[in-house]
Scaffold this active site. Structure first.
Site, PDB file in Angstrom:
ATOM      1  N   PHE A  12       0.818  -1.214   0.000  1.00 26.10           N
ATOM      2  CA  PHE A  12       0.000   0.000   0.000  1.00 26.10           C
ATOM      3  C   PHE A  12       0.851   1.263   0.000  1.00 26.10           C
ATOM      4  O   PHE A  12       0.458   2.300   0.524  1.00 26.10           O
ATOM      5  CB  PHE A  12      -0.966  -0.001   1.189  1.00 26.10           C
ATOM      6  CG  PHE A  12      -1.672  -1.307   1.393  1.00 26.10           C
ATOM      7  CD1 PHE A  12      -2.423  -1.861   0.373  1.00 26.10           C
ATOM      8  CD2 PHE A  12      -1.558  -2.003   2.579  1.00 26.10           C
ATOM      9  CE1 PHE A  12      -3.060  -3.076   0.528  1.00 26.10           C
ATOM     10  CE2 PHE A  12      -2.185  -3.231   2.750  1.00 26.10           C
ATOM     11  CZ  PHE A  12      -2.942  -3.761   1.718  1.00 26.10           C
ATOM     12  N   THR A  60      -1.319  -9.101  -4.582  1.00 26.05           N
ATOM     13  CA  THR A  60      -2.333  -8.752  -5.579  1.00 26.05           C
ATOM     14  C   THR A  60      -2.516  -9.813  -6.654  1.00 26.05           C
ATOM     15  O   THR A  60      -3.366  -9.657  -7.528  1.00 26.05           O
ATOM     16  CB  THR A  60      -1.954  -7.420  -6.256  1.00 26.05           C
ATOM     17  OG1 THR A  60      -0.616  -7.522  -6.769  1.00 26.05           O
ATOM     18  CG2 THR A  60      -2.013  -6.279  -5.258  1.00 26.05           C
ATOM     19  N   GLY A  74       2.503  -1.297 -11.996  1.00 27.62           N
ATOM     20  CA  GLY A  74       3.302  -2.502 -11.931  1.00 27.62           C
ATOM     21  C   GLY A  74       2.953  -3.496 -13.022  1.00 27.62           C
ATOM     22  O   GLY A  74       3.786  -3.832 -13.871  1.00 27.62           O
ATOM     23  N   ARG A 115      -8.353  -3.566 -20.676  1.00 27.62           N
ATOM     24  CA  ARG A 115      -8.616  -4.993 -20.804  1.00 27.62           C
ATOM     25  C   ARG A 115      -8.270  -5.684 -19.487  1.00 27.62           C
ATOM     26  O   ARG A 115      -7.220  -5.423 -18.894  1.00 27.62           O
ATOM     27  CB  ARG A 115      -7.771  -5.556 -21.941  1.00 27.62           C
ATOM     28  CG  ARG A 115      -8.114  -6.978 -22.316  1.00 27.62           C
ATOM     29  CD  ARG A 115      -7.473  -7.347 -23.646  1.00 27.62           C
ATOM     30  NE  ARG A 115      -7.641  -8.774 -23.898  1.00 27.62           N
ATOM     31  CZ  ARG A 115      -6.636  -9.601 -24.150  1.00 27.62           C
ATOM     32  NH1 ARG A 115      -5.407  -9.149 -24.200  1.00 27.62           N
ATOM     33  NH2 ARG A 115      -6.857 -10.878 -24.370  1.00 27.62           N
ATOM     34  N   LYS A 165      -4.735  -1.212 -18.553  1.00 25.43           N
ATOM     35  CA  LYS A 165      -4.578  -0.076 -17.653  1.00 25.43           C
ATOM     36  C   LYS A 165      -4.377  -0.649 -16.251  1.00 25.43           C
ATOM     37  O   LYS A 165      -4.469  -1.855 -16.045  1.00 25.43           O
ATOM     38  CB  LYS A 165      -5.818   0.827 -17.670  1.00 25.43           C
ATOM     39  CG  LYS A 165      -6.121   1.475 -19.006  1.00 25.43           C
ATOM     40  CD  LYS A 165      -7.388   2.324 -18.911  1.00 25.43           C
ATOM     41  CE  LYS A 165      -7.728   2.967 -20.244  1.00 25.43           C
ATOM     42  NZ  LYS A 165      -8.994   3.755 -20.176  1.00 25.43           N
ATOM     43  N   GLY A 166      -4.143   0.205 -15.286  1.00 21.76           N
ATOM     44  CA  GLY A 166      -3.925  -0.269 -13.932  1.00 21.76           C
ATOM     45  C   GLY A 166      -5.207  -0.342 -13.133  1.00 21.76           C
ATOM     46  O   GLY A 166      -6.117   0.464 -13.315  1.00 21.76           O
ATOM     47  N   GLY A 209      -4.805  -0.975  -9.567  1.00 22.59           N
ATOM     48  CA  GLY A 209      -4.339  -1.012  -8.192  1.00 22.59           C
ATOM     49  C   GLY A 209      -4.998  -0.024  -7.259  1.00 22.59           C
ATOM     50  O   GLY A 209      -5.296  -0.354  -6.113  1.00 22.59           O
ATOM     51  N   GLU A 210      -5.225   1.225  -7.699  1.00 28.43           N
ATOM     52  CA  GLU A 210      -5.670   2.261  -6.775  1.00 28.43           C
ATOM     53  C   GLU A 210      -7.003   2.912  -7.138  1.00 28.43           C
ATOM     54  O   GLU A 210      -7.580   3.640  -6.324  1.00 28.43           O
ATOM     55  CB  GLU A 210      -4.582   3.339  -6.678  1.00 28.43           C
ATOM     56  CG  GLU A 210      -3.356   2.835  -5.945  1.00 28.43           C
ATOM     57  CD  GLU A 210      -2.060   3.510  -6.388  1.00 28.43           C
ATOM     58  OE1 GLU A 210      -1.460   4.209  -5.558  1.00 28.43           O
ATOM     59  OE2 GLU A 210      -1.651   3.330  -7.549  1.00 28.43           O
TER      60      GLU A 210
END
Length: 724
Positions: free
Chosen positions: A263, A492, A533, A609, A681-682, A684-685
């Site tokens: 995090f 993750t 990442g 995607r 795309k990401g 994570g957040e």
């Protein structure tokens, strides 16, 4: 790019001839690869306990270090009396500013030199909880007992831990992520607006609070520093260690095979556990493990800084925005610079005739802050999306309609085209599923017994993209492929996701992929951070796979190719690239007790995607849980009399528990990033970023009272004489 074993040979049955491929995804979903819900590869190991984290790795002749932290908030060390400690059972030594190895004071992070890493270099105590010594013993219990017996005396000095937008030391923040925005004449547009909002929004310090405390095990082996550490990017950590201790980068190897959450708290260069462990093994000549206690994590590991934001928005009566003015202040340490980029969303989310942003840093006597769970965007979204909701209220307009009405066609500040902007689809589909059309937009109109019921929503984005990374792939003689990349799996599911990416890029079943990750020896890669990442690592893997497939037809096996994405990323045309989301929320509020309960959360996401729907949905739900926790619970607090943290455990620093978690639904709208080889795309957040604002807006709808300070504690909600 290095290629080995390239002599010509007939294609084998295991690896049939394949021509060049510059676009690894051919539009066909390969069974068991991308787009398929697949459980985590390491899942069985984690639930059976066979997976080892940084503090679990067995090491011969291991010694243990225990950190001693300052009990004053600012001053100097007068004396360290170790006389009683040296005679205690198992004690091997005490390391402090008298005997610690000298460090390169230019070492730091992306923001420059970071004094937070420069431990035990002098007698100064720059903030509360600063490590002042390390006691090393044969066992952890002996080290902890001896550390408690170490006597440290101080000469205290005045400290400043008070933070606000008006602090006299306030200065313009670093422009690390670009200059502040000035588009149009904000003051003139505000003056011409029929309706305007001018409010302040405040967020506290917040901590990563990862389940796994920080731990590092370090030893010298054949003139090389071997490190097993809990971090979010082994290659970047290895480079930082080399710089900090003035070593050749080839002398440092960092591994982080399994990480129990990060995090952001494990991404800022070198954590204190690692700096001190390297010092100890260098001084004592023994392998040393330093594991922080939960209390020490709160005291010594970077947190999200507190913010104080003023947002002014002006609009015409039809809801068209004339001006957005977003001034954001955040605390920084006097030891290091940092940017909590709270105005990022203001630059891209809505069209307005004039937009101005100002970012202000306030240096005070605290531990250097760093990235935590949607840095900048999480507190920035709370301010911007709360202000947009307030504007809708004053206009008498549906908050959803206000956002749709101000959808931009190009970047409102940059003027650049969007690679693919899919916020409207998130808003429409989220509203449909949530039943938003039946909402009475007047506040305090729905009750259930003594409870007030309200709904709210927020829109948001998070910048998407990739950063330079390298990968190697070997076509083995048995038909398998070994994929090596210095990625980090911080819980993750990166192993599972990258296995699917490699399988699709190579046109094989995932069972044929052998993935090597989390080792700095595997080459330069971006870390697990910034929601970049997986996209960064996947790009490197797909490029390496394309190169390998182009050579398989006439190569002798094993064949290894390597690829670095620096050139490919540099060739991308300038565009705005973002993930998007719309979060809808229902809450109940008991005005007599101030208790807020989130009953329902729905998030619709445009995140490119999706590699693995099972993992991505889990990560987004987890992000929404974090957003709920930020909205209702999390607050790093200090004693005003001493400046010391008073929320240094999970009893005092509240995070959402299972009983706080409602019905949460996260789903995707069809999306694709044309600038990425696999359309990624990401994720994570983006789940965290908009949730706190949606909850705050729902609390207003329930009670008719705005909550502009997080967390929304019961004492901020309770009504002395509640009325229905």
């Amino acid at each position: 790019m290095n290629t080995s074993s390239t002599s010509a040979a007939p294609a084998t049955a295991a690896h049939p001839a394949a021509g060049p491929s510059t676009a690894p995804w051919d539009g066909v979903a390969h069974p068991g690869a991308m787009g398929v819900a697949r459980p985590r590869i390491e899942g069985p190991g984690k639930v059976t306990g066979s997976v080892r984290y940084a503090a679990d790795e067995p090491t011969t002749d291991l010694a243990y270090g225990w950190v001693v932290t300052s009990t004053v908030s600012r001053g100097r060390i007068r004396a360290i009396d170790a006389s009683a400690v040296h005679g205690m059972p198992g004690v091997l030594g005490v390391i402090d500013h008298h005997n610690a190895p000298r460090l390169n004071l230019e070492a730091g992070s992306f923001f420059g030199p970071d004094g937070g890493m420069h431990l035990l270099q002098n007698d100064e105590v720059p903030h509360s909880g600063r490590p002042v010594a390390l006691v090393v013993a044969e066992t952890m219990e002996q080290a902890r007992s001896a550390a408690a017996a170490l006597r440290v005396t101080y000469d205290e000095e005045p400290y400043d831990a008070d933070f606000s937008l008006e602090h006299p030391a306030a200065r313009p923040a670093t422009s690390f992520f670009g200059e502040d925005a000035t588009v149009g004449d904000v003051e003139a547009e505000l003056a011409a607006s029929a309706v305007a909002v001018d409010e302040r929004y405040v967020t506290p310090e917040q901590h990563g609070a990862a389940m796994e405390p920080h731990s590092a095990t370090v030893w010298w082996e054949d003139e090389r520093l071997q490190i097993i550490d809990s971090n979010q990017g082994p290659f970047l950590v290895a480079m930082t260690v080399a710089t900090l201790f003035s070593l050749d980068p080839k002398q440092v190897r960092v591994r982080s095979q399994h990480v129990g959450g990060g995090f952001g708290s494990k991404s800022g260069g070198c954590g204190p556990q690692l700096v001190l462990a390297v010092m100890a093994t260098t001084v004592l000549g023994r392998p040393v493990r330093v594991t922080l206690s939960r209390n020490q994590v709160f005291l010594t590991v970077s947190m999200r800084p507190a913010t104080d934001q003023r947002v002014r928005i002006g609009a015409d009566t039809d809801g068209s925005l004339r001006a957005i003015d977003h001034e954001s202040a955040f605390e920084v340490s006097k030891l290091a610079d940092y940017l909590e980029n709270c105005t990022e969303l203001t630059n891209t989310l809505y069209a307005a005739t004039a937009i101005r942003t100002r970012r202000t840093a306030v240096p005070i006597d605290i531990l250097p802050p760093y990235s935590v769970r949607g840095p900048g965007t999480a507190p920035g979204s709370f301010a911007l999306e709360s202000a947009m909701d307030e504007l809708a209220e004053r206009l008498g307009m549906d908050p959803l309609e206000l956002r749709l009405r101000n959808e931009p066609t190009v970047g409102p500040v940059s003027g650049l085209p969007f690679s693919r902007r899919n916020l409207v689809a998130c808003l429409h589909e989220g509203a449909r599923r949530f039943g938003w059309a039946t909402r009475d937009h007047r506040p305090r109109t729905r009750t259930e017994g003594c409870l007030l019921v309200g709904t709210g929503m927020a829109a948001t984005s998070f910048s998407a993209g990739a950063l330079p990374s390298s990968a190697s792939i070997t076509a083995e003689t048995d038909g398998a492929f070994t994929v090596a990349i210095g990625a980090s799996d911080i819980g993750t599911g990166a192993r599972t996701a990258l296995t699917a990416v490699a399988a699709e890029a190579l046109r094989v079943d995932p069972e044929l992929i052998r993935l090597l990750i989390a080792d700095s020896d595997l080459g330069p890669t971006w870390n697990a951070g910034g929601s970049r990442g997986t996209t960064s690592w996947s790009w490197a893997i797909t490029e390496a796979a394309a190169k390998l497939r182009s050579q398989l037809g006439d190569a002798t096996l094993p064949l290894t190719v390597s690829c670095d994405t620096t050139e490919s990323l540099g060739a991308l045309p300038p565009m705005e690239r973002h993930s998007y989301s719309a979060v809808f929320c229902q809450v109940t509020v008991d005005p007599a007790t101030g208790e807020v309960r989130v009953r329902r959360l729905l998030g619709m996401f445009a995140v490119g995607r999706v590699i693995n729907p099972l993992l991505a949905r889990s990560q987004l739900v987890g992000g929404m849980v974090m957003g709920l926790s930020i909205a209702l619970h999390e607050e790093g607090s200090r004693d005003p009399a001493t400046g010391r943290h008073i929320t240094t455990d999970l009893a005092g620093y509240h995070i959402a528990a299972h009983a706080d978690i409602p019905d949460i639904e996260a789903d995707f709208v069809p999306d694709y990033e044309p600038g990425d080889p696999s359309g990624l795309k990401g994720v994570g957040e983006i789940g965290t970023v908009g949730t706190a604002a949606a909850i705050a807006n729902a609390v207003w709808h329930a009670t008719g009272r705005r909550q502009r300070t997080l967390p929304i504690r019961p004492d901020r909600v309770i009504e002395e004489q509640p009325t229905s």
